[in-house]
Motif scaffolding. Structure first.
Motif, mmCIF file in Angstrom:
data_model
loop_
_atom_site.group_PDB
_atom_site.id
_atom_site.type_symbol
_atom_site.label_atom_id
_atom_site.label_comp_id
_atom_site.label_asym_id
_atom_site.label_seq_id
_atom_site.Cartn_x
_atom_site.Cartn_y
_atom_site.Cartn_z
ATOM 1 N N LYS A 3 -14.818 1.453 -20.615
ATOM 2 C CA LYS A 3 -14.440 2.288 -19.480
ATOM 3 C C LYS A 3 -12.952 2.173 -19.182
ATOM 4 N N PRO A 4 -12.345 3.277 -18.706
ATOM 5 C CA PRO A 4 -10.935 3.186 -18.334
ATOM 6 C C PRO A 4 -10.747 2.274 -17.122
ATOM 7 N N LEU A 5 -9.540 1.746 -16.983
ATOM 8 C CA LEU A 5 -9.185 0.882 -15.866
ATOM 9 C C LEU A 5 -8.032 1.537 -15.112
ATOM 10 N N TYR A 6 -8.154 1.621 -13.790
ATOM 11 C CA TYR A 6 -7.146 2.263 -12.955
ATOM 12 C C TYR A 6 -6.556 1.270 -11.967
ATOM 13 N N LYS A 7 -5.254 1.390 -11.753
ATOM 14 C CA LYS A 7 -4.568 0.646 -10.701
ATOM 15 C C LYS A 7 -4.311 1.645 -9.573
ATOM 16 N N ILE A 8 -4.846 1.357 -8.386
ATOM 17 C CA ILE A 8 -4.726 2.245 -7.238
ATOM 18 C C ILE A 8 -3.808 1.574 -6.223
ATOM 19 N N THR A 9 -2.755 2.276 -5.836
ATOM 20 C CA THR A 9 -1.809 1.779 -4.845
ATOM 21 C C THR A 9 -1.934 2.669 -3.617
ATOM 22 N N PHE A 10 -2.219 2.039 -2.455
ATOM 23 C CA PHE A 10 -2.415 2.826 -1.232
ATOM 24 C C PHE A 10 -1.932 2.069 -0.006
ATOM 25 N N LEU A 11 -1.666 2.822 1.064
ATOM 26 C CA LEU A 11 -1.247 2.254 2.344
ATOM 27 C C LEU A 11 -2.456 1.951 3.206
ATOM 28 N N ASN A 12 -2.412 0.785 3.887
ATOM 29 C CA ASN A 12 -3.494 0.402 4.791
ATOM 30 C C ASN A 12 -2.911 -0.495 5.882
ATOM 31 N N VAL A 30 -12.297 6.499 -10.455
ATOM 32 C CA VAL A 30 -11.520 7.176 -9.413
ATOM 33 C C VAL A 30 -11.752 8.673 -9.573
ATOM 34 N N GLU A 31 -12.024 9.350 -8.453
ATOM 35 C CA GLU A 31 -12.205 10.806 -8.515
ATOM 36 C C GLU A 31 -11.913 11.425 -7.161
ATOM 37 N N LEU A 83 -16.043 14.053 0.063
ATOM 38 C CA LEU A 83 -15.527 14.355 1.392
ATOM 39 C C LEU A 83 -14.144 14.971 1.210
ATOM 40 N N TRP A 84 -13.920 16.146 1.774
ATOM 41 C CA TRP A 84 -12.666 16.846 1.584
ATOM 42 C C TRP A 84 -11.497 16.006 2.093
ATOM 43 N N GLY A 85 -10.448 15.873 1.287
ATOM 44 C CA GLY A 85 -9.260 15.137 1.679
ATOM 45 C C GLY A 85 -9.315 13.649 1.381
ATOM 46 N N PHE A 86 -10.332 13.195 0.665
ATOM 47 C CA PHE A 86 -10.474 11.775 0.353
ATOM 48 C C PHE A 86 -10.533 11.557 -1.152
ATOM 49 N N VAL A 87 -10.078 10.388 -1.574
ATOM 50 C CA VAL A 87 -10.169 9.955 -2.964
ATOM 51 C C VAL A 87 -11.224 8.862 -3.011
ATOM 52 N N GLU A 88 -12.176 8.984 -3.924
ATOM 53 C CA GLU A 88 -13.235 7.976 -4.074
ATOM 54 C C GLU A 88 -12.834 6.964 -5.143
ATOM 55 N N VAL A 89 -12.885 5.695 -4.780
ATOM 56 C CA VAL A 89 -12.575 4.602 -5.698
ATOM 57 C C VAL A 89 -13.800 3.691 -5.730
ATOM 58 N N SER A 90 -14.355 3.484 -6.919
ATOM 59 C CA SER A 90 -15.548 2.634 -7.021
ATOM 60 C C SER A 90 -15.437 1.733 -8.241
ATOM 61 N N GLU A 91 -16.400 0.819 -8.343
ATOM 62 C CA GLU A 91 -16.425 -0.198 -9.394
ATOM 63 C C GLU A 91 -15.130 -1.013 -9.380
ATOM 64 N N LEU A 106 -0.729 6.279 -2.761
ATOM 65 C CA LEU A 106 0.629 6.411 -3.270
ATOM 66 C C LEU A 106 0.648 6.699 -4.763
ATOM 67 N N ARG A 107 -0.281 6.056 -5.498
ATOM 68 C CA ARG A 107 -0.262 6.207 -6.946
ATOM 69 C C ARG A 107 -1.605 5.782 -7.529
ATOM 70 N N VAL A 108 -1.999 6.463 -8.601
ATOM 71 C CA VAL A 108 -3.158 6.066 -9.409
ATOM 72 C C VAL A 108 -2.677 6.041 -10.851
ATOM 73 N N GLU A 109 -2.821 4.885 -11.486
ATOM 74 C CA GLU A 109 -2.376 4.724 -12.868
ATOM 75 C C GLU A 109 -3.540 4.269 -13.730
ATOM 76 N N GLU A 110 -3.673 4.850 -14.904
ATOM 77 C CA GLU A 110 -4.621 4.324 -15.879
ATOM 78 C C GLU A 110 -3.874 3.269 -16.684
ATOM 79 N N VAL A 111 -4.410 2.050 -16.719
ATOM 80 C CA VAL A 111 -3.715 0.919 -17.345
ATOM 81 C C VAL A 111 -4.559 0.323 -18.467
ATOM 82 N N GLU A 112 -3.896 -0.429 -19.328
ATOM 83 C CA GLU A 112 -4.569 -1.091 -20.447
ATOM 84 C C GLU A 112 -5.327 -2.334 -20.004
#
Length: 107
Positions: free
Chosen positions: A4-13, A25-26, A30-38, A74-80
């Protein structure tokens, strides 16, 4: 890459910039939201403990899906591979370090 791909998610909280890793990540249902799971956390057995990773796991360890407002991402990156997760101050960019509890001295 394998598996499975691996994502680095950077966000403000709450005035801090969080960096988490996840397998999924998808655009949210819900409109206006990004879903992050696993979510992916380092599992260390031994003497070396990362307090930031421990704090993130304590906060998000039982979370099935994060629904992040689109404007906070802020950013979603697919990483190794996974690197160290982080929590940084949004204004200064300095790492927020969770100190170890200090023993209290008897009076």
């Amino acid at each position: 890459m394998t598996g499975k791909p691996l994502y680095k998610i950077t966000f403000l909280n709450h005035g801090k910039v969080y960096e988490l890793y996840a397998r999924h990540v998808e655009s949210g249902r819900l409109w206006g939201f990004v879903e992050v799971s696993e979510l992916v956390f380092d599992v260390h057995e031994g003497l070396v403990v990362d307090p930031t990773e421990e704090r993130l796991q304590a906060e998000f360890g039982e979370t099935r899906t994060l629904h992040l407002p689109m404007q906070s991402v802020l950013r979603v990156e697919e990483v190794e591979k996974k690197r160290q997760s982080a929590i940084r101050d949004a204004a200064s960019g300095e790492a927020v370090i969770t100190p170890f509890p200090m023993p209290t001295r008897p009076r």
